[in-house]
Design a protein around this motif. Structure first.
Motif, PDB file in Angstrom:
ATOM      1  N   ARG A 281       0.824  -1.208   0.000  1.00 56.02           N
ATOM      2  CA  ARG A 281       0.000   0.000   0.000  1.00 56.02           C
ATOM      3  C   ARG A 281       0.858   1.258   0.000  1.00 56.02           C
ATOM      4  O   ARG A 281       0.503   2.252  -0.642  1.00 56.02           O
ATOM      5  N   LEU A 282       1.983   1.225   0.699  1.00 59.00           N
ATOM      6  CA  LEU A 282       2.877   2.385   0.705  1.00 59.00           C
ATOM      7  C   LEU A 282       3.459   2.634  -0.679  1.00 59.00           C
ATOM      8  O   LEU A 282       3.566   3.778  -1.127  1.00 59.00           O
ATOM      9  N   VAL A 283       3.821   1.561  -1.367  1.00 59.07           N
ATOM     10  CA  VAL A 283       4.351   1.716  -2.721  1.00 59.07           C
ATOM     11  C   VAL A 283       3.274   2.269  -3.645  1.00 59.07           C
ATOM     12  O   VAL A 283       3.527   3.178  -4.449  1.00 59.07           O
ATOM     13  N   GLU A 284       2.074   1.749  -3.538  1.00 65.21           N
ATOM     14  CA  GLU A 284       0.969   2.269  -4.356  1.00 65.21           C
ATOM     15  C   GLU A 284       0.704   3.743  -4.059  1.00 65.21           C
ATOM     16  O   GLU A 284       0.457   4.537  -4.970  1.00 65.21           O
ATOM     17  N   ALA A 285       0.768   4.097  -2.776  1.00 68.89           N
ATOM     18  CA  ALA A 285       0.564   5.496  -2.397  1.00 68.89           C
ATOM     19  C   ALA A 285       1.675   6.369  -2.961  1.00 68.89           C
ATOM     20  O   ALA A 285       1.436   7.512  -3.364  1.00 68.89           O
ATOM     21  N   GLY A 286       2.889   5.839  -3.001  1.00 71.54           N
ATOM     22  CA  GLY A 286       4.004   6.578  -3.589  1.00 71.54           C
ATOM     23  C   GLY A 286       3.802   6.817  -5.069  1.00 71.54           C
ATOM     24  O   GLY A 286       4.080   7.913  -5.583  1.00 71.54           O
ATOM     25  N   ILE A 287       3.302   5.818  -5.768  1.00 73.11           N
ATOM     26  CA  ILE A 287       3.024   5.969  -7.198  1.00 73.11           C
ATOM     27  C   ILE A 287       1.905   6.984  -7.418  1.00 73.11           C
ATOM     28  O   ILE A 287       1.981   7.825  -8.326  1.00 73.11           O
ATOM     29  N   ASP A 288       0.879   6.925  -6.559  1.00 76.50           N
ATOM     30  CA  ASP A 288      -0.208   7.911  -6.652  1.00 76.50           C
ATOM     31  C   ASP A 288       0.324   9.327  -6.417  1.00 76.50           C
ATOM     32  O   ASP A 288      -0.083  10.278  -7.093  1.00 76.50           O
ATOM     33  N   PHE A 289       1.219   9.470  -5.452  1.00 74.79           N
ATOM     34  CA  PHE A 289       1.804  10.774  -5.151  1.00 74.79           C
ATOM     35  C   PHE A 289       2.558  11.313  -6.359  1.00 74.79           C
ATOM     36  O   PHE A 289       2.432  12.489  -6.724  1.00 74.79           O
ATOM     37  N   LEU A 290       3.356  10.453  -6.990  1.00 78.51           N
ATOM     38  CA  LEU A 290       4.128  10.889  -8.153  1.00 78.51           C
ATOM     39  C   LEU A 290       3.220  11.317  -9.300  1.00 78.51           C
ATOM     40  O   LEU A 290       3.604  12.152 -10.119  1.00 78.51           O
ATOM     41  N   ALA A 291       2.037  10.758  -9.370  1.00 75.77           N
ATOM     42  CA  ALA A 291       1.107  11.122 -10.442  1.00 75.77           C
ATOM     43  C   ALA A 291       0.523  12.518 -10.247  1.00 75.77           C
ATOM     44  O   ALA A 291       0.042  13.128 -11.204  1.00 75.77           O
ATOM     45  N   THR A 292       0.607  13.022  -9.007  1.00 74.18           N
ATOM     46  CA  THR A 292       0.001  14.328  -8.728  1.00 74.18           C
ATOM     47  C   THR A 292       1.020  15.427  -8.459  1.00 74.18           C
ATOM     48  O   THR A 292       0.676  16.603  -8.457  1.00 74.18           O
ATOM     49  N   ASP A 293       2.284  15.051  -8.219  1.00 76.96           N
ATOM     50  CA  ASP A 293       3.321  16.037  -7.924  1.00 76.96           C
ATOM     51  C   ASP A 293       4.552  15.727  -8.762  1.00 76.96           C
ATOM     52  O   ASP A 293       5.271  14.769  -8.495  1.00 76.96           O
ATOM     53  N   ALA A 294       4.773  16.540  -9.785  1.00 76.42           N
ATOM     54  CA  ALA A 294       5.845  16.269 -10.736  1.00 76.42           C
ATOM     55  C   ALA A 294       7.217  16.670 -10.220  1.00 76.42           C
ATOM     56  O   ALA A 294       8.232  16.288 -10.802  1.00 76.42           O
ATOM     57  N   GLU A 295       7.271  17.416  -9.138  1.00 78.51           N
ATOM     58  CA  GLU A 295       8.546  17.960  -8.679  1.00 78.51           C
ATOM     59  C   GLU A 295       9.121  17.221  -7.477  1.00 78.51           C
ATOM     60  O   GLU A 295      10.311  16.934  -7.429  1.00 78.51           O
ATOM     61  N   ALA A 296       8.283  16.922  -6.500  1.00 76.57           N
ATOM     62  CA  ALA A 296       8.774  16.365  -5.240  1.00 76.57           C
ATOM     63  C   ALA A 296       8.772  14.845  -5.236  1.00 76.57           C
ATOM     64  O   ALA A 296       8.038  14.201  -5.985  1.00 76.57           O
ATOM     65  N   GLU A 297       9.623  14.267  -4.381  1.00 77.94           N
ATOM     66  CA  GLU A 297       9.601  12.839  -4.143  1.00 77.94           C
ATOM     67  C   GLU A 297       8.757  12.588  -2.901  1.00 77.94           C
ATOM     68  O   GLU A 297       8.751  13.396  -1.974  1.00 77.94           O
ATOM     69  N   PRO A 298       8.052  11.474  -2.860  1.00 81.64           N
ATOM     70  CA  PRO A 298       7.209  11.204  -1.696  1.00 81.64           C
ATOM     71  C   PRO A 298       8.050  10.898  -0.461  1.00 81.64           C
ATOM     72  O   PRO A 298       9.091  10.261  -0.549  1.00 81.64           O
ATOM     73  N   SER A 299       7.592  11.370   0.693  1.00 88.33           N
ATOM     74  CA  SER A 299       8.262  11.033   1.948  1.00 88.33           C
ATOM     75  C   SER A 299       7.443   9.963   2.655  1.00 88.33           C
ATOM     76  O   SER A 299       6.204   9.929   2.541  1.00 88.33           O
ATOM     77  N   LEU A 300       8.117   9.085   3.373  1.00 90.44           N
ATOM     78  CA  LEU A 300       7.408   8.030   4.097  1.00 90.44           C
ATOM     79  C   LEU A 300       6.465   8.617   5.137  1.00 90.44           C
ATOM     80  O   LEU A 300       5.389   8.074   5.395  1.00 90.44           O
ATOM     81  N   ARG A 301       6.852   9.728   5.739  1.00 88.94           N
ATOM     82  CA  ARG A 301       5.989  10.368   6.738  1.00 88.94           C
ATOM     83  C   ARG A 301       4.671  10.815   6.103  1.00 88.94           C
ATOM     84  O   ARG A 301       3.591  10.563   6.635  1.00 88.94           O
ATOM     85  N   GLN A 302       4.762  11.465   4.942  1.00 88.53           N
ATOM     86  CA  GLN A 302       3.548  11.923   4.248  1.00 88.53           C
ATOM     87  C   GLN A 302       2.666  10.743   3.853  1.00 88.53           C
ATOM     88  O   GLN A 302       1.438  10.782   4.008  1.00 88.53           O
ATOM     89  N   LEU A 303       3.297   9.717   3.322  1.00 92.67           N
ATOM     90  CA  LEU A 303       2.529   8.572   2.833  1.00 92.67           C
ATOM     91  C   LEU A 303       1.876   7.817   3.980  1.00 92.67           C
ATOM     92  O   LEU A 303       0.731   7.355   3.849  1.00 92.67           O
TER      93      LEU A 303
END
Length: 201
Positions: free
Chosen positions: A16-38
């Motif tokens: 689920r964390l990996v899926e959330a990371g992929i979802d994050f990348l789809a909405t934010d082209a500049e930043a990398e996802p942080s584990l805290r945010q996810l």
């Protein structure tokens, strides 16, 4: 919080964390996802991800592997549809357009080309395999069987289509409505180049 912990039991939280990371990348082209945010976004404690990932880089590596797996699936679908080399090239560029940030993440580090990083290397090789198989088929059709030559030609095809994808993503040529036509001409050029290379002794 206890309910969330029960919901994401064992490996399910990792997925689920990996899926959330992929979802994050789809909405934010500049930043990398942080584990805290996810962790916050899926309702688990900030410490929970570290039961599955030693550190942030371990998480990013898992994200890269998942990205390669999705790219591989896209290319395999194109191969199974019978589109030949052109279909694979279009699938590659299409994946880059549809998953811009994920595409750039998986290609940003050279670690995936290093056999010392076994999981990343395997994921990278698996994503490259459909293109290699297509070049091998075309080589066999004209009597070329040298694996070193075939591997080199497949790599050269990849460098061309990857460069095309990067140019399209950057909008370097300001193609606007002419993008699809330009890509089609580019695919034809790569096809012609491979045929010519296979025809050389």
């Amino acid at each position: 919080m206890g309910k969330a912990k029960d919901k994401y039991h064992h490996g399910d939280l990792r997925r689920r964390l990996v899926e959330a990371g992929i979802d994050f990348l789809a909405t934010d082209a500049e930043a990398e996802p942080s584990l805290r945010q996810l962790a916050k976004s899926i309702g688990v404690s900030e410490a929970a991800p570290y039961h599955h990932f030693a550190d942030r880089q371990a998480f990013l590596n898992a994200l890269i592997c998942a990205g390669y797996d999705r790219l591989r699936s896209r290319c395999l679908a194109a191969a199974e549809a019978g589109g030949g080399l052109r279909g694979l090239l279009a699938a590659y560029v299409g994946f880059a357009i549809d998953h811009r940030s994920l595409f750039r993440l998986i290609h940003r580090s050279g670690a995936a080309r290093d056999p010392a990083h076994a999981e990343l290397h395997a994921a990278s090789q698996a994503a490259f395999a459909p293109l290699l198989a297509q070049v091998r088929r075309q080589a066999a059709a004209v009597g070329v069987a040298d694996p070193e030559r075939i591997g080199f030609l497949a790599l050269m095809v990849w460098t061309q289509v990857h460069g095309l994808a990067e140019i399209v993503l950057a909008d370097f040529l300001r193609l606007a409505d002419g993008r699809d036509a330009f890509c089609e001409r580019s695919y034809a050029y790569v096809e012609t180049g491979l045929s010519a290379a296979l025809g050389q002794s």
